[in-house]
Design an enzyme around this catalytic site. Structure first.
Site, short mmCIF file in Angstrom:
data_model
loop_
_atom_site.label_atom_id
_atom_site.label_comp_id
_atom_site.label_asym_id
_atom_site.label_seq_id
_atom_site.Cartn_x
_atom_site.Cartn_y
_atom_site.Cartn_z
N GLY A 141 -41.38 -21.50 29.40
CA GLY A 141 -40.88 -22.87 29.25
C GLY A 141 -40.20 -23.34 30.52
O GLY A 141 -39.22 -24.09 30.48
N GLY A 171 -41.44 -25.37 32.70
CA GLY A 171 -41.64 -26.81 32.82
C GLY A 171 -40.61 -27.58 32.01
O GLY A 171 -40.10 -28.61 32.46
N ILE A 172 -40.31 -27.07 30.84
CA ILE A 172 -39.32 -27.77 29.99
C ILE A 172 -37.93 -27.64 30.61
O ILE A 172 -37.16 -28.61 30.64
CB ILE A 172 -39.37 -27.23 28.56
CG1 ILE A 172 -40.66 -27.74 27.91
CG2 ILE A 172 -38.15 -27.67 27.74
CD1 ILE A 172 -41.06 -27.09 26.65
N GLU A 194 -51.46 -16.04 43.97
CA GLU A 194 -51.87 -17.45 43.97
C GLU A 194 -50.83 -18.41 44.53
O GLU A 194 -51.18 -19.44 45.10
CB GLU A 194 -52.17 -17.89 42.54
CG GLU A 194 -53.49 -17.41 42.02
CD GLU A 194 -53.84 -18.10 40.73
OE1 GLU A 194 -55.03 -18.18 40.44
OE2 GLU A 194 -52.93 -18.57 40.00
N LYS A 222 -30.97 -7.57 28.52
CA LYS A 222 -31.27 -6.80 29.73
C LYS A 222 -31.45 -7.68 30.96
O LYS A 222 -32.21 -8.65 30.95
CB LYS A 222 -32.57 -6.00 29.51
CG LYS A 222 -32.44 -4.94 28.42
CD LYS A 222 -31.45 -3.90 28.86
CE LYS A 222 -31.61 -2.59 28.13
NZ LYS A 222 -30.59 -1.63 28.54
N GLY A 272 -61.74 -34.55 20.90
CA GLY A 272 -62.46 -33.28 20.89
C GLY A 272 -63.82 -33.44 21.55
O GLY A 272 -64.28 -34.55 21.81
N CYS A 275 -59.83 -41.12 19.71
CA CYS A 275 -60.98 -40.88 20.57
C CYS A 275 -62.16 -40.31 19.75
O CYS A 275 -62.81 -41.05 19.04
CB CYS A 275 -60.60 -39.99 21.74
SG CYS A 275 -61.75 -40.14 23.11
N HIS A 330 -56.37 -42.51 23.97
CA HIS A 330 -55.44 -41.43 23.61
C HIS A 330 -54.01 -41.97 23.69
O HIS A 330 -53.31 -41.72 24.68
CB HIS A 330 -55.58 -40.25 24.57
CG HIS A 330 -56.83 -39.47 24.38
ND1 HIS A 330 -56.94 -38.50 23.41
CD2 HIS A 330 -58.02 -39.52 25.01
CE1 HIS A 330 -58.16 -37.97 23.48
NE2 HIS A 330 -58.83 -38.57 24.43
N GLU A 380 -51.45 -40.99 22.41
CA GLU A 380 -50.44 -39.93 22.45
C GLU A 380 -49.93 -39.66 23.87
O GLU A 380 -48.81 -39.20 24.05
CB GLU A 380 -50.98 -38.64 21.81
CG GLU A 380 -52.12 -37.94 22.53
CD GLU A 380 -53.51 -38.44 22.14
OE1 GLU A 380 -53.63 -39.58 21.69
OE2 GLU A 380 -54.49 -37.67 22.32
N1 GLN Z 1 -66.41 -36.04 23.06
C1 GLN Z 1 -66.14 -37.44 23.01
C2 GLN Z 1 -66.59 -38.15 24.26
O1 GLN Z 1 -66.83 -37.55 25.27
C3 GLN Z 1 -64.68 -37.71 22.73
C4 GLN Z 1 -63.78 -37.25 23.82
C5 GLN Z 1 -62.33 -37.19 23.38
O2 GLN Z 1 -62.03 -37.13 22.21
N2 GLN Z 1 -61.45 -37.13 24.33
O3 GLN Z 1 -66.72 -39.34 24.26
#
Ligand code: GLN
Length: 574
Positions: A22, A24-25, A156, A194, A361, A388, A514, A516
């Site tokens: 964590g 980053g947090i 790295e 520790k 997805g 999406c 998106h 979010e």
């Molecule tokens: N797979 C879908 C697309 O490429 C949706 C992408 C997503 O949900 N970010 O359009």
């Protein structure tokens, strides 16, 4: 001074012992405290991998791919910084070895090194330093917060830490503050904390020329005074600068934990900075205190295919957290693996939830399960938010089950579908050949008046971040509308479907974007607030049903009651 017009302060955060602590947090929490004191804090995250960016990385391995306004795909820590600091970052704020090496090799090919042997030191380190300086200057940083990904001792990131060491020499040690985040393990049954791994990690850091000014120890329980003393002595850090980063209920509590221990005061004192104000975290305190007020709970199902690794949905989880705190309720997340719906029935897994989300997805695994979940949400009047892919599949479901288009699909899933209701548009196919395969970053959308989405946003023009290849096929839009789907928002030219909803359903909303990615604790995203509100309504209705022993004749009936008593008070009098 390096002949440079201004020298910002540098706060460098490294990690020790192991990854996944964590860091980053912790870094973002410090940034938040300093921001609240009135400084312009600009984060830079360094990642040692050779990918140019996180866009090509599997979320199952690396967590979510976060998308910025400018369309950069980057490490999920950038999301944490945006949320904690409430700023919009750029691709430049995420340096990767891939980007640095690419620049160096390009320069070499152009002959810019004038025949020199191109080496890690000084050429790659020079590239890293000038990148840091450029970001500091362009983004007008008072404090540049550099988080070095990985752990000290990794091959790295070694050259990057070397670049920072050189930077100290050029900019002056007085302008630097080093924070080392390590693990304080407890392995024996007595519970002794520790310090040895920390000692080793710090000695490695010192061997590459960096002495930390502060050590943050990740641990389950607060660090005890014995271990603090030990770390202080062995690592040459004042005792008050050994900070306990023990488990707290929410990541948003970490800045409070640091505030109590005076982290921000120690840093500004050492850097010789004068804060504009010392009263930090006031607004967050108010927001966080809201969550305890009502004590109402809702259950939200997230139907996805990476539910085994919650980091894949980091921004989604945070957006839900922001909205729940805003509403003063608790949203319990039920993770549903979409393939499980395929092998059982949606009712079994979803009947007791108050809302369903199908997030973004890619690919075909679990798609039919997601479609079943969407059908369940639509026909049982369960609040639904499709993000999406979640919107695209809502359209597929609607096309199949309402418009009667058998076999309708996205060409991503079934390239031979007789009804490609979701498809790659010809314009995008061309882009594809040029290598830029996705619609990425912030795009405007115009929201139609009289729609739920318009009510939720409260405005006509919105900007949301995108990351997708496929679109709702415009050829099918007239039919979808005819069958009852509402297109609530489109791109300004009207060509691309950006939002959909279903009238008569308590809350059925899909967006091609998106949202979010833009939700912040300080400014929860309206779509998530609207969605959780609908979930809350449903859960109240359900509990009222049992309290007032109303007979639930069917879901249709439940739905009618829902609307006939849109105000809760009225319903109670039923
Ligand atoms: N797979 C879908 C697309 O490429 C949706 C992408 C997503 O949900 N970010 O359009």
């Amino acid at each position: 001074m390096n002949g440079w017009e201004y020298v910002p302060k540098y706060l460098v955060v490294t990690g020790g012992v192991m990854s996944g602590l964590g860091k980053g947090i912790a870094a973002a929490s410090i940034g938040k405290l300093l921001k609240d004191m009135g400084f312009r804090v600009i984060p830079i995250k360094f990642d040692g991998y050779l990918n140019m960016d996180a866009g090509t990385m599997n979320p199952y391995e690396h967590g979510e791919v976060f998308v910025l306004e400018d369309g950069s795909e980057c490490d999920m820590d950038l999301g944490t910084y945006e949320r904690f600091l409430d700023i919009d970052l750029f691709g430049e704020n995420n340096i990767t070895s891939g980007k640095l090496f690419y620049n160096v090799i390009q320069k070499e090919r152009k002959g810019e090194y004038l025949g020199q042997t191109v080496q890690f030191i000084p050429h790659v380190t020079e590239e890293a330093k000038s990148w840091i300086r450029r970001v500091a200057r362009e983004q007008k940083a008072d404090i540049v917060l550099i988080e070095v990904g990985g752990t000290v001792g990794d091959i790295e990131n070694a050259y990057f830490i070397e670049a920072i060491r050189e930077l100290i020499l050029e900019e002056g040690r007085e302008n630097f503050f080093f924070v080392h985040v390590t693990l304080i393990p407890v392995i024996d049954p007595v519970g002794e904390q520790k310090s040895k791994p920390t000692q080793h990690s710090v000695s490695m850091l010192r061997s590459i020329g960096i002495q930390p000014d502060m050590i943050i120890g990740r641990c389950k329980q607060p660090l005890n005074s014995k271990v603090r003393r030990k770390i202080s002595l062995f690592c040459d850090v004042p005792e008050e600068a050994v900070i306990s980063d023990h488990d707290v209920e929410s990541i948003y509590m970490v800045p409070f934990l640091f505030k109590e221990q005076g982290v921000h005061e120690i840093i500004i004192k050492k850097l010789g900075l004068k804060p504009k104000q010392r009263n930090v975290l006031l607004y967050w305190e108010e927001i966080l205190s809201r969550r305890e007020i009502e004590g109402q709970e809702v259950k939200v199902a997230i139907v996805g295919k990476y539910t085994g690794l919650k980091d894949s949905y980091a921004s989604l989880i945070e957006a839900i957290r922001h909205a729940e705190m805003h509403l003063g309720i608790k949203a319990n997340i039920k993770w549903v693996e979409s393939t499980d719906i395929e092998s059982s029935s949606p009712g079994k897994l979803l009947s007791e939830v108050d809302g369903i989300i199908v997030p973004g997805g890619f690919g075909s695994r679990g798609v039919e399960g997601k479609i079943k979940a969407i059908e369940f949400a639509r026909t049982h009047y369960v609040p639904y938010l499709g993000l999406c892919f979640g919107m695209q599949l809502a359209v597929v479901e609607f096309a199949r089950n309402v418009c009667g288009l058998e076999g309708a699909n996205s060409t991503e899933i079934d390239p031979k579908t007789p009804h490609p209701v979701v498809d790659i548009l010809p314009e995008q196919k061309e882009i594809d050949e040029l290598g830029g395969t996705m619609r990425l970053g912030s795009f405007p959308a115009v929201i139609k008046e009289g729609t739920l989405v318009r009510r939720i946003y409260g405005k006509e023009l919105v900007h949301e971040r995108h990351r997708h290849r496929y679109e709702i096929n415009p050829e099918y839009v007239p039919l979808l509308i005819k069958c009852g789907l509402t297109v609530s928002g489109t791109s300004p030219d009207g060509k691309l479907v950006e939002f959909i909803e279903i009238k008569g359903h308590p809350f059925f909303v899909g967006t091609q974007a998106h949202p979010e990615f833009k939700s912040r604790l300080d400014r929860p995203h309206p779509l998530f607030v609207g969605f959780l509100n609908a979930c809350l309504e449903r859960s109240k209705l359900k509990s009222a049903e049992s309290k007032l022993s109303l007979i639930r004749v069917s879901d249709e009936k439940l739905y009618l009651r829902y609307f006939s008593a849109s105000e809760w008070g009225k319903l109670e009098r039923l």
